[in-house]
Scaffold this active site. Structure first.
Site, PDB file in Angstrom:
ATOM      1  N   ASP A  94       6.671   6.571   1.585  1.00 44.72           N
ATOM      2  CA  ASP A  94       5.794   5.464   1.233  1.00 44.72           C
ATOM      3  C   ASP A  94       4.748   5.353   2.346  1.00 44.72           C
ATOM      4  O   ASP A  94       4.843   6.002   3.391  1.00 44.72           O
ATOM      5  CB  ASP A  94       6.568   4.162   1.017  1.00 44.72           C
TER       6      ASP A  94
HETATM    7  C1  BGC Z   1       3.424   0.966  -1.859  1.00 46.44           C
HETATM    8  C2  BGC Z   1       3.616   2.102  -2.826  1.00 46.44           C
HETATM    9  C3  BGC Z   1       2.274   2.683  -3.177  1.00 46.44           C
HETATM   10  C4  BGC Z   1       1.602   3.158  -1.902  1.00 46.44           C
HETATM   11  C5  BGC Z   1       0.269   3.835  -2.124  1.00 46.44           C
HETATM   12  C6  BGC Z   1       2.565   1.358  -0.671  1.00 46.44           C
HETATM   13  O1  BGC Z   1       2.215   0.262   0.103  1.00 46.44           O
HETATM   14  O2  BGC Z   1       4.691   0.491  -1.454  1.00 46.44           O
HETATM   15  O3  BGC Z   1       4.295   1.670  -3.964  1.00 46.44           O
HETATM   16  O4  BGC Z   1       2.395   3.716  -4.110  1.00 46.44           O
HETATM   17  O5  BGC Z   1       1.411   2.052  -1.060  1.00 46.44           O
HETATM   18  O6  BGC Z   1      -0.696   2.944  -2.499  1.00 46.44           O
END
Ligand code: BGC
Length: 761
Positions: free
Chosen positions: A298
């Site tokens: 993530d």
């Molecule tokens: C989120 C993810 C997301 C990623 C990219 C993160 O802060 O938890 O779910 O896909 O950002 O935007």
């Protein structure tokens, strides 16, 4: 493109056996079943260590890609240099054909091997044409519609240059305080698994190289939805029974549906950050489940292992994450910085690097990017596809199916189509932004059809509108909490005036679009600001109220449930919101949605979910006795149970029978009758309880449902077959077991049904 294609041919001949010898050596290593295995291995054989690590590096969009890199912007210049060196495998948040083409061109034409980028983006509930938020879609229980909604999202984003979405989010959500429940399928692993698979199917289609499909990404692996206190990013701590039976099933369902990628998560689970968790990523996902795709971290989660107190520094974090099976680093910059040295020092085995690069390259082949890196970059297709009429129809259909009729005393709904004086009250009825919900980065602001606009399609009633009270003061922003209107009631008098003069009052209340989603946890799950007071003030002058809720999470509104005759759960329904609500209010669509999450009466009941375990003291043993599992100041019952949802008609269940089929399976049958006056759809639900088991089982668990449409007075015999799959469970070692003994089966229109029968296995 030329360069990449030529390269594919050249390398085919090289070193096939040598590269293959590495597969299978590491825990949960990728195997060579893929039709592209030979190409991928040939390519790997000519890649330097740094180029393989480059595939594992993902950068966020970093400058106006069609223009020059700004002088003095060090970070952007570094990313640009890395792109040219072939040290970037993927970019996220670059969108639009022109921009995607520009970054792809650098990777393909300026790097040594010309390996195309995979372009990721959060396509969560549509791209430009928005569907309802995922939680709302899940309330439809309509797998075909949900899959179709993902298909529309895939078509629009693919037309805009994107070939990978960070969806579906399959985290089980039991805590409505957690803002990201809006992004999931609710609290149930059975429904959640089916919806997760339907979404993967919708995004990926049958052929990933079809330019209208994109790779899906199951997230967040694992336990993210169990953030303590519902506070985003918080620690998760739960036992193995919950892990295997509640948390993991929807993830596994997407592996079975051939999802191409996974994302790990921000949280610590039982003391180990998920990003550095070998057990989850190597043993379970890549080992036991034989997942062949790749795992992306993530955002920054590799680096966050330092703050978690698990890694000493960035280098240590890179080591832990790579060894644990995180294949791609999203925006921590740590793989590109440290992995080569870690391999040289023997801290990370090179087989892990090769395995990660193999997984990533395989998905790129499957997407057709080696055949044509610009496959998703077609301006004409972009123009034709985005926002087209067919997509508007699909999201309208999805929106109508997502609405849940929570209450409808005295058949206040549907509304009469003529001769009515209708007062519409509440900011949201005239708000083109909030219905779009959270997670809608590509959609343009103020593009939803409002409720007032939707109601205008029924011109034979008169409509008067009053805002009543603004929910926010100032702009929606990252500091939303500070911007709620807690005092201004100056619009109440006008709201009461229009309500007094009306036959029916529609009050459209709830949450602003940005009040749910990532980082948007709430302590209170009520109507923000002065809306509750507004509701009560209007009720004093005209109780004939239809409350249309617009929200990203279940809201605990016991006063409304007690006093307001009709309540419609309309979530945040996306682009076609107002049309969908109007059609439901007027009965042109008979509501069929069912709640995918339990709604508490009070936030103090959280966590509250239907598939809980029984205590040793589940019921009151004698009047007034205090020693049983309960609250002294609130009932144990929810406001609305999981699976609840009414229709403008009524349904009756009768003739329940369970018969052994003789082959170890059981047939559950009953008759469903539409006992009302109009045609309607019912989601007939089946729950089971394994009455005594070697690991205690929930008081009931959803194990089947069927959506049945019946004309007034019509009946249909419905049957379900219960096999070992439905009757079994995971023991505390993660083994699936099926046990003999007594089972109870419940059927009905919600999880609160008491219509049951028993059988013995
Ligand atoms: C989120 C993810 C997301 C990623 C990219 C993160 O802060 O938890 O779910 O896909 O950002 O935007």
């Amino acid at each position: 493109m030329k360069k990449a294609a030529l390269l594919g041919i050249l390398v085919l001949a090289v070193c096939f056996a040598a590269c293959n010898s590495e597969s299978g050596s590491a825990t949960g290593a990728s195997n060579s079943d893929s039709p592209y295995a030979a190409q991928v291995d040939s390519l790997l054989s000519i890649m330097t260590l740094e180029e393989k690590i480059g595939q594992m590096n993902q950068y966020n969009g970093f400058w106006n890609v069609t223009g020059p890199v700004p002088a003095g912007d060090e970070a952007a210049n570094k990313k640009y240099e890395h792109l040219k060196k072939g040290w970037v495998g993927s970019m996220l948040n670059v969108r639009g054909v022109e921009n995607v083409r520009a970054v792809q061109k650098i990777a393909v034409e300026e790097s040594r091997l010309g390996i195309p980028l995979i372009i990721g983006f959060d396509v969560i509930h549509g791209y430009k044409t928005l569907s309802p938020i995922p939680l709302a879609e899940s309330a439809s229980w309509d797998l075909e519609a949900i899959s179709n909604s993902a298909k529309v999202a895939a078509a629009e984003s693919a037309a805009s240059g994107i070939n990978w979405t960070f969806a579906p989010m399959v985290d089980i959500g039991r805590d409505p305080r957690w803002g990201r429940v809006m992004e999931g399928a609710g609290e149930d692993p059975y429904l959640g698994s089916l919806i997760a698979a339907a979404r993967v199917k919708g995004f990926q289609g049958d052929d990933l190289s079809d330019p209208f499909t994109i790779a899906a990404c199951t997230k967040h692996f694992a336990g993210y939805g169990f953030a303590e206190g519902g506070k985003d990013y918080n620690t998760a701590d739960f036992g193995t029974s919950t892990l295997y039976n509640m948390v993991l099933p929807p993830f596994k369902a997407t592996v079975d549906a051939d999802v191409k990628t996974f994302m790990n998560s921000f949280n610590v689970l039982n003391g180990i950050p998920a990003t550095g968790d070998q057990f989850l990523q190597r043993e379970v996902l890549k080992g036991k489940w034989n997942f062949q795709g790749f795992v992306v971290s993530d955002w920054g989660s590799i680096g966050e292992m330092i703050a978690h107190g698990y890694a000493e520094d960035g280098k240590h974090a890179a080591e832990l994450a790579a060894n644990a099976g995180s294949d791609m680093d999203m925006e921590s910059y740590l793989y590109v910085e440290h992995l080569a040295e870690l391999v040289r020092n023997g801290r990370v085995d090179e087989t892990y690097i090769t395995d990660a690069a193999r997984r990533i390259l395989t998905v790129k082949y499957e997407l057709g990017l080696f055949e044509d890196p610009y496959r998703y970059c077609d301006e004409a297709r972009e123009q034709e596809t985005i926002g087209k009429a067919e997509h508007q129809e699909a999201v309208l259909d999805m929106a109508k199916k997502s609405i849940v009729l929570l209450k409808n005393d005295n058949n206040l709904l549907p509304l009469k189509k003529s001769g009515q004086r209708i007062a519409v009250i509440g900011q949201f009825a005239n708000d083109k932004n909030s219905p779009l919900g959270s997670w809608r980065i590509a959609a343009d602001d103020n593009t939803a059809v409002t409720l007032l606009e939707g109601l205008a399609a029924y011109p034979d009633n008169s409509i008067t509108y009053a805002e009543g009270a603004a929910v926010t003061v100032g702009e929606n922003s990252f500091v939303m909490e500070a911007a709620i209107n807690e005092d201004d009631k100056s619009g109440f008098a006008e709201a009461r005036r229009v309500a007094r003069a009306a036959d029916v009052v529609i009050m459209n209340l709830g949450e602003v679009g940005w009040q749910s989603g990532e980082g948007r946890s709430r302590v209170n799950i009520d109507l923000p600001g002065v809306q509750q007071e507004l509701l009560e003030a209007v009720y004093e002058v005209n109780p004939n109220i239809v409350l249309v809720l617009q929200n990203g999470r279940p809201l605990a509104l016991p006063w409304a449930d007690e006093n307001i005759p009709a309540i419609v759960e309309a979530w945040q329904l996306g682009t076609q919101s107002g049309n969908a609500i109007a059609q439901v209010l007027y009965g042109d669509y008979n509501p069929s949605g069912k709640m995918p999450m339990t709604t508490p009466r009070d936030k103090g009941q959280i966590p509250i979910y239907y598939n809980h375990k029984s205590t040793g003291r589940p019921v009151i043993p004698a009047p007034n006795l205090v020693f049983w599992s309960h609250y002294m100041d609130e009932s144990n019952a929810p406001l609305y149970p999981f699976g609840h949802g009414l229709s403008y008609t009524t349904f009756q269940y009768e003739g329940l029978a369970v018969n052994a089929n003789g082959d170890g399976t059981f047939k559950v049958s009953f008759t469903l009758t539409n006992t009302g006056a109009i045609k309607g759809k019912e989601v007939a639900q089946l729950y089971i309880q394994d009455v005594a088991a070697s690991v205690t089982r929930p008081v009931r668990e959803l194990k089947g449902f069927q959506m049945v449409e019946l004309a007034p007075g019509a009946s249909q015999e419905i049957s379900f077959t219960l096999t070992d799959t439905e009757l079994g469970f995971y023991d505390n070692d993660g083994e699936f077991v099926v046990e003999d003994g007594l089972y109870r089966v419940f059927i009905g229109g919600s999880s609160a049904t008491e219509y049951s029968a028993e059988f013995t296995r």
